[in-house]
Design an enzyme around this catalytic site. Structure first.
Site, short mmCIF file in Angstrom:
data_model
loop_
_atom_site.label_atom_id
_atom_site.label_comp_id
_atom_site.label_asym_id
_atom_site.label_seq_id
_atom_site.Cartn_x
_atom_site.Cartn_y
_atom_site.Cartn_z
N TYR A 87 -6.68 -5.77 10.14
CA TYR A 87 -6.45 -6.34 8.81
C TYR A 87 -6.76 -7.84 8.81
CZ TYR A 87 -4.66 -6.42 4.12
OH TYR A 87 -4.59 -6.53 2.75
N TYR B 68 0.88 -1.17 0.00
CA TYR B 68 0.00 0.00 0.00
C TYR B 68 0.92 1.22 0.00
CZ TYR B 68 -3.82 -3.14 1.41
OH TYR B 68 -4.76 -4.14 1.45
C1 PHB Z 1 -6.70 -7.22 -4.55
O1 PHB Z 1 -7.56 -7.09 -5.45
O2 PHB Z 1 -5.80 -8.06 -4.63
C2 PHB Z 1 -6.75 -6.34 -3.37
C3 PHB Z 1 -7.75 -5.37 -3.29
C4 PHB Z 1 -7.80 -4.54 -2.19
C5 PHB Z 1 -6.87 -4.70 -1.18
C6 PHB Z 1 -5.89 -5.66 -1.24
C7 PHB Z 1 -5.82 -6.49 -2.35
O3 PHB Z 1 -6.92 -3.89 -0.09
#
Ligand code: PHB
Ligand code: RFL
Length: 389
Positions: free
Chosen positions: A384, A200
């Site tokens: 998370y 991120y």
């Molecule tokens: C993903 O599509 O892999 C994805 C989407 C949102 C997130 C993390 C991964 O926060």
């Protein structure tokens, strides 16, 4: 036709509900507007919480997920030109998230449902729900040119954010809480070696996210204006934007490749309260939408239907609706925690059009604190990995 529970929508919520009900000996019937091929190939979520993995394993539908899914020990926050690891696995004492594409979960649940003789009507048209304020709800639809009326005891509205169930509840019976964010995500799927990391990234040009689907399929996103369109983004411009937003002093980099899919995803928070009216219960995206920054939507959908299946099981065992009456309040605790977490992640990581330099200093301070304080990292990790209560 008649069933005990009519389920509208064959997404993760509807399919998992049918599976849980089947295990309790409760009959259900699923209606889905799209084709089987379409639901089994639409690319959406990727991050699956431990509680979802555990429920799938406990109910016998995690065979492929446990073999092909990829556990992630944590996430990286990228800012100040470096990756900062939040070790979710270590902080949570072994609890973490798994990478497994949503459409693979759909395939597994469709197969499980059909294997036990479950009824899924794909490409159902003109689906209507009624009489759920009585003990004899009905679902009407057209299928292969025939008009069908399905009588049932309960309706489960699992028809996603654009479904019809929610809109048939009288407006005076619910409250909507919502927020629209002033940006969208531009998402790509690219045939490129996976970075093997979930990153991120906070950058002055805007947020970017590096994720993956398989070792050779990269899923990536960056923040764009909500009025932007896919046509404005030829491949070279997309890669230039990713490289600009993910540059750093640490030398970390990634490989570009052939882009096989581009989409723009709106960012919105939305909750309807209560999630039930008479004998109709809403579950998953039909009842709540979460910006994808927290990777929570699918996991909430599965948590909702677990509560719903428990309430229905109690009803069929005792004739008592007490458990069903608490459905909404049980789900909403977790939903609001996820809404807050996703809002917090979104606020910390994105550029907002009206931000001034003061706001940006606050975001950076929050990121540095999260990456360096055990308490702050623990809080991120706890949310998370999925906080239930
Ligand atoms: C993903 O599509 O892999 C994805 C989407 C949102 C997130 C993390 C991964 O926060
Ligand atoms: P779905 O998956 O939308 O399924 C609803 C189904 O109902 C059908 N339908 C109807 N059927 C009959 N009659 C009607 N009138 C109907 N109207 C609609 C639809 O065709 C569809 O098949 O809702 P459900 O089951 O509640 O599941 C929700 C999840 O799909 C969603 O929350 C997640 O994809 C959100 N999400 C993520 N969640 C996670 O937990 N982890 C993630 O990593 C994650 N990443 C994401 C995401 C969502 C994203 N987008 C595209 C919004 C990443 C992205 C980019």
């Amino acid at each position: 036709m008649r069933t005990q529970v009519a389920i509208v929508g064959a997404g993760p919520a509807g399919l998992m509900l049918a599976h849980l009900l089947h295990l309790q000996g409760i009959e259900s019937f699923i209606l889905e507007t799209r084709s089987r091929a379409s639901i089994e190939s639409t690319v959406r979520a990727g991050v699956i919480e431990q509680s979802t993995v555990d429920l799938m394993a406990a109910t016998g539908v995690a065979g492929r997920l446990l073999k092909e899914g990829c556990p992630h020990h944590g996430i990286y926050l990228r800012f100040d030109g470096k990756n900062h690891f939040i070790d979710v696995f270590e902080l949570m004492g072994g609890k973490t998230v798994m990478f497994y594409p949503q459409h693979e979960i759909i395939k597994d649940l469709v197969a499980a449902c059909l294997a036990v003789g479950g009824d899924i009507r794909f490409e159902a048209q003109n689906v209507r729900v009624s009489d759920f304020d009585t003990d004899h709800p009905k679902v009407q639809f057209q299928h292969e040119g025939q008009e069908i009326t399905l009588d049932c005891d309960f309706i489960a509205g699992c028809d996603g954010s654009q479904g019809i169930c929610r809109n048939t509840i009288p407006a005076s019976a619910y409250t909507i809480y919502d927020k629209i964010y002033p940006f969208s995500w531009f998402g790509i799927l690219a045939e490129a070696p996976s970075a093997g990391k979930l990153i991120y990234s906070y950058h002055e040009k805007g947020f970017a996210l590096v994720s993956s689907r398989t070792p050779n399929l990269q899923r990536m996103y960056f923040q764009v204006d909500p009025n932007d369109s896919v046509a404005n983004w030829p491949d070279e411009r997309i890669w230039a934007e990713f490289y600009a937003r993910l540059e750093g002093e640490d030398g970390w980099t990634f490989e570009s490749g052939k882009i096989i899919k581009k989409d723009i995803i709106g960012m919105r928070s939305y909750v309807i309260e209560p999630m039930q009216y008479g004998r109709m219960f809403l579950a998953g995206d039909a009842a709540h939408i979460i910006p994808p920054t927290g990777a929570k939507g699918l996991n909430l959908a599965i948590a909702d239907v677990k509560h719903l299946a428990d309430g229905l099981q109690h009803f069929y065992a005792t004739g008592n609706t007490a458990e069903l009456e608490t459905y909404s309040s049980k789900c909403l605790r977790r939903i609001w925690r996820a809404e807050h977490f996703s809002w917090w992640m979104t606020s910390m990581l994105h550029r907002f059009p009206d931000d001034n330099k003061f706001q940006q200093k606050l975001q950076l301070s929050q990121l540095r604190y999260t990456a360096s304080s055990h308490a702050a990292a623990y809080s991120l990790a706890e949310n998370y990995a999925g906080f239930e209560g």
